[in-house]
Design a protein around this motif. Structure first.
Motif, PDB file in Angstrom:
ATOM      1  N   VAL A   1       0.761  -1.429  -0.075  1.00  0.00           N
ATOM      2  CA  VAL A   1       0.046   0.007   0.094  1.00  0.00           C
ATOM      3  C   VAL A   1       0.907   1.188   0.036  1.00  0.00           C
ATOM      4  CG1 VAL A   1      -1.778   1.296   1.259  1.00  0.00           C
ATOM      5  CG2 VAL A   1      -1.657  -1.295   1.038  1.00  0.00           C
ATOM      6  N   ALA A   2       0.810   2.164  -1.213  1.00  0.00           N
ATOM      7  CA  ALA A   2       1.497   3.140  -1.221  1.00  0.00           C
ATOM      8  C   ALA A   2       0.517   4.581  -1.077  1.00  0.00           C
ATOM      9  CB  ALA A   2       2.161   3.303  -2.487  1.00  0.00           C
ATOM     10  N   LEU A   3       0.875   5.495  -0.040  1.00  0.00           N
ATOM     11  CA  LEU A   3       0.080   6.758   0.023  1.00  0.00           C
ATOM     12  C   LEU A   3       0.750   7.864  -0.878  1.00  0.00           C
ATOM     13  CD1 LEU A   3      -1.907   8.131   2.818  1.00  0.00           C
ATOM     14  CD2 LEU A   3      -0.424   9.681   1.741  1.00  0.00           C
ATOM     15  N   VAL A   4       0.392   8.387  -1.721  1.00  0.00           N
ATOM     16  CA  VAL A   4       0.919   9.347  -2.742  1.00  0.00           C
ATOM     17  C   VAL A   4       0.304  10.531  -2.598  1.00  0.00           C
ATOM     18  CG1 VAL A   4       1.829   9.922  -5.093  1.00  0.00           C
ATOM     19  CG2 VAL A   4       1.839   7.544  -4.146  1.00  0.00           C
ATOM     20  N   THR A   5       0.821  11.597  -2.195  1.00  0.00           N
ATOM     21  CA  THR A   5       0.275  12.993  -2.147  1.00  0.00           C
ATOM     22  C   THR A   5       0.742  13.622  -3.373  1.00  0.00           C
ATOM     23  OG1 THR A   5       2.202  13.999  -0.816  1.00  0.00           O
ATOM     24  CG2 THR A   5       0.411  13.016   0.626  1.00  0.00           C
ATOM     25  N   GLY A   6      -0.391  14.699  -4.011  1.00  0.00           N
ATOM     26  CA  GLY A   6       0.048  15.192  -4.958  1.00  0.00           C
ATOM     27  C   GLY A   6      -0.146  14.519  -6.215  1.00  0.00           C
TER      28      GLY A   6
ATOM     29  N   ILE B   1       4.220   9.111 -10.328  1.00  0.00           N
ATOM     30  CA  ILE B   1       4.748   8.198  -9.400  1.00  0.00           C
ATOM     31  C   ILE B   1       3.388   7.298  -9.088  1.00  0.00           C
ATOM     32  CG2 ILE B   1       5.349   7.872  -7.008  1.00  0.00           C
ATOM     33  CD1 ILE B   1       6.977  10.421  -7.095  1.00  0.00           C
ATOM     34  N   ALA B   2       2.162   7.885  -8.671  1.00  0.00           N
ATOM     35  CA  ALA B   2       1.081   7.177  -8.638  1.00  0.00           C
ATOM     36  C   ALA B   2       0.792   6.242  -9.589  1.00  0.00           C
ATOM     37  CB  ALA B   2      -0.046   7.842  -8.208  1.00  0.00           C
ATOM     38  N   THR B   3       0.986   6.577 -10.992  1.00  0.00           N
ATOM     39  CA  THR B   3       0.616   5.693 -12.253  1.00  0.00           C
ATOM     40  C   THR B   3       1.718   4.499 -12.200  1.00  0.00           C
ATOM     41  OG1 THR B   3      -0.238   7.439 -13.196  1.00  0.00           O
ATOM     42  CG2 THR B   3       0.509   5.649 -14.623  1.00  0.00           C
ATOM     43  N   GLY B   4       3.028   4.624 -12.005  1.00  0.00           N
ATOM     44  CA  GLY B   4       4.059   3.809 -11.849  1.00  0.00           C
ATOM     45  C   GLY B   4       3.922   2.852 -10.929  1.00  0.00           C
ATOM     46  N   LEU B   5       3.600   3.147  -9.693  1.00  0.00           N
ATOM     47  CA  LEU B   5       3.125   2.347  -8.561  1.00  0.00           C
ATOM     48  C   LEU B   5       2.160   1.212  -8.931  1.00  0.00           C
ATOM     49  CD1 LEU B   5       3.951   4.618  -5.639  1.00  0.00           C
ATOM     50  CD2 LEU B   5       5.172   2.600  -6.082  1.00  0.00           C
ATOM     51  N   LEU B   6       1.079   2.059  -9.583  1.00  0.00           N
ATOM     52  CA  LEU B   6      -0.214   1.076  -9.878  1.00  0.00           C
ATOM     53  C   LEU B   6       0.193  -0.011 -11.009  1.00  0.00           C
ATOM     54  CD1 LEU B   6      -2.885   3.637 -10.279  1.00  0.00           C
ATOM     55  CD2 LEU B   6      -2.920   1.693  -8.621  1.00  0.00           C
ATOM     56  N   ALA B   7       1.101   0.387 -11.869  1.00  0.00           N
ATOM     57  CA  ALA B   7       1.562  -0.331 -12.924  1.00  0.00           C
ATOM     58  C   ALA B   7       2.494  -1.530 -12.436  1.00  0.00           C
ATOM     59  CB  ALA B   7       2.359   0.306 -14.006  1.00  0.00           C
TER      60      ALA B   7
ATOM     61  N   LEU C   1      -6.719  10.007 -13.232  1.00  0.00           N
ATOM     62  CA  LEU C   1      -5.910   8.810 -12.820  1.00  0.00           C
ATOM     63  C   LEU C   1      -6.253   7.487 -12.797  1.00  0.00           C
ATOM     64  CD1 LEU C   1      -2.994   8.263 -11.707  1.00  0.00           C
ATOM     65  CD2 LEU C   1      -3.898   8.909  -9.537  1.00  0.00           C
ATOM     66  N   GLU C   2      -7.568   7.442 -12.221  1.00  0.00           N
ATOM     67  CA  GLU C   2      -8.024   6.138 -11.999  1.00  0.00           C
ATOM     68  C   GLU C   2      -8.399   5.617 -13.394  1.00  0.00           C
ATOM     69  OE1 GLU C   2     -12.067   4.051  -9.555  1.00  0.00           O
ATOM     70  OE2 GLU C   2     -11.691   6.113  -9.438  1.00  0.00           O
ATOM     71  N   GLN C   3      -8.871   6.304 -14.196  1.00  0.00           N
ATOM     72  CA  GLN C   3      -9.076   5.721 -15.670  1.00  0.00           C
ATOM     73  C   GLN C   3      -7.874   5.295 -16.283  1.00  0.00           C
ATOM     74  OE1 GLN C   3     -11.121   9.019 -17.538  1.00  0.00           O
ATOM     75  NE2 GLN C   3     -13.297   8.298 -16.408  1.00  0.00           N
ATOM     76  N   ALA C   4      -7.002   6.246 -16.121  1.00  0.00           N
ATOM     77  CA  ALA C   4      -5.586   5.942 -16.950  1.00  0.00           C
ATOM     78  C   ALA C   4      -4.399   4.822 -16.238  1.00  0.00           C
ATOM     79  CB  ALA C   4      -4.520   7.263 -16.741  1.00  0.00           C
ATOM     80  N   GLY C   5      -4.797   4.699 -14.836  1.00  0.00           N
ATOM     81  CA  GLY C   5      -3.604   3.940 -14.018  1.00  0.00           C
ATOM     82  C   GLY C   5      -4.319   2.358 -13.893  1.00  0.00           C
TER      83      GLY C   5
ATOM     84  N   GLY D   1      -5.325  -0.840 -12.042  1.00  0.00           N
ATOM     85  CA  GLY D   1      -4.841  -1.329 -10.721  1.00  0.00           C
ATOM     86  C   GLY D   1      -5.777  -1.067  -9.560  1.00  0.00           C
ATOM     87  N   ASP D   2      -5.239  -1.452  -8.411  1.00  0.00           N
ATOM     88  CA  ASP D   2      -6.074  -1.294  -7.176  1.00  0.00           C
ATOM     89  C   ASP D   2      -5.855   0.164  -6.807  1.00  0.00           C
ATOM     90  OD1 ASP D   2      -7.606  -2.042  -4.992  1.00  0.00           O
ATOM     91  OD2 ASP D   2      -6.624  -3.337  -4.170  1.00  0.00           O
ATOM     92  N   GLY D   3      -6.672   0.809  -6.456  1.00  0.00           N
ATOM     93  CA  GLY D   3      -6.468   2.238  -5.693  1.00  0.00           C
ATOM     94  C   GLY D   3      -7.657   2.719  -4.965  1.00  0.00           C
TER      95      GLY D   3
END
Length: 91
Positions: A14-19, A28-34, A52-56, A58-60
């Protein structure tokens, strides 16, 4: 040791990404999801977080919060229940 051996396994973490709504945070969020991480994406703009949800994929979990607000920490704490409660990575 190869690069693959040195890689940090991210699947299920589980990664919490601000911004996360734009710029470096979004990348960073997109990369972590990938990489299979479960991402808690925090940003001010709900519309950009939805994109971001549509592009990324994964589970978020997305949360629109302005971190400058006095009650931001309590909003985040209240939202992080269940499977996203144990943060492994904080960005």
């Amino acid at each position: 040791m190869s690069d693959a051996d040195a890689a940090i396994p991210l699947a299920g973490r589980v990664a919490l990404v601000t911004g996360a709504a734009s710029g470096i945070g979004r990348a960073i969020a997109t990369g972590l999801l990938a990489c299979g991480a479960r991402v808690v994406a925090i940003g001010r703009r709900q519309d950009r977080l939805a994109a971001l949800e549509q592009a990324g994929g994964g589970d978020g979990f997305r949360l629109a919060v302005d971190l400058a607000a006095p009650d931001a920490a309590s909003q985040i704490g209240a939202a992080l229940a269940g499977p996203f409660a144990d943060i492994d990575i904080l960005i």
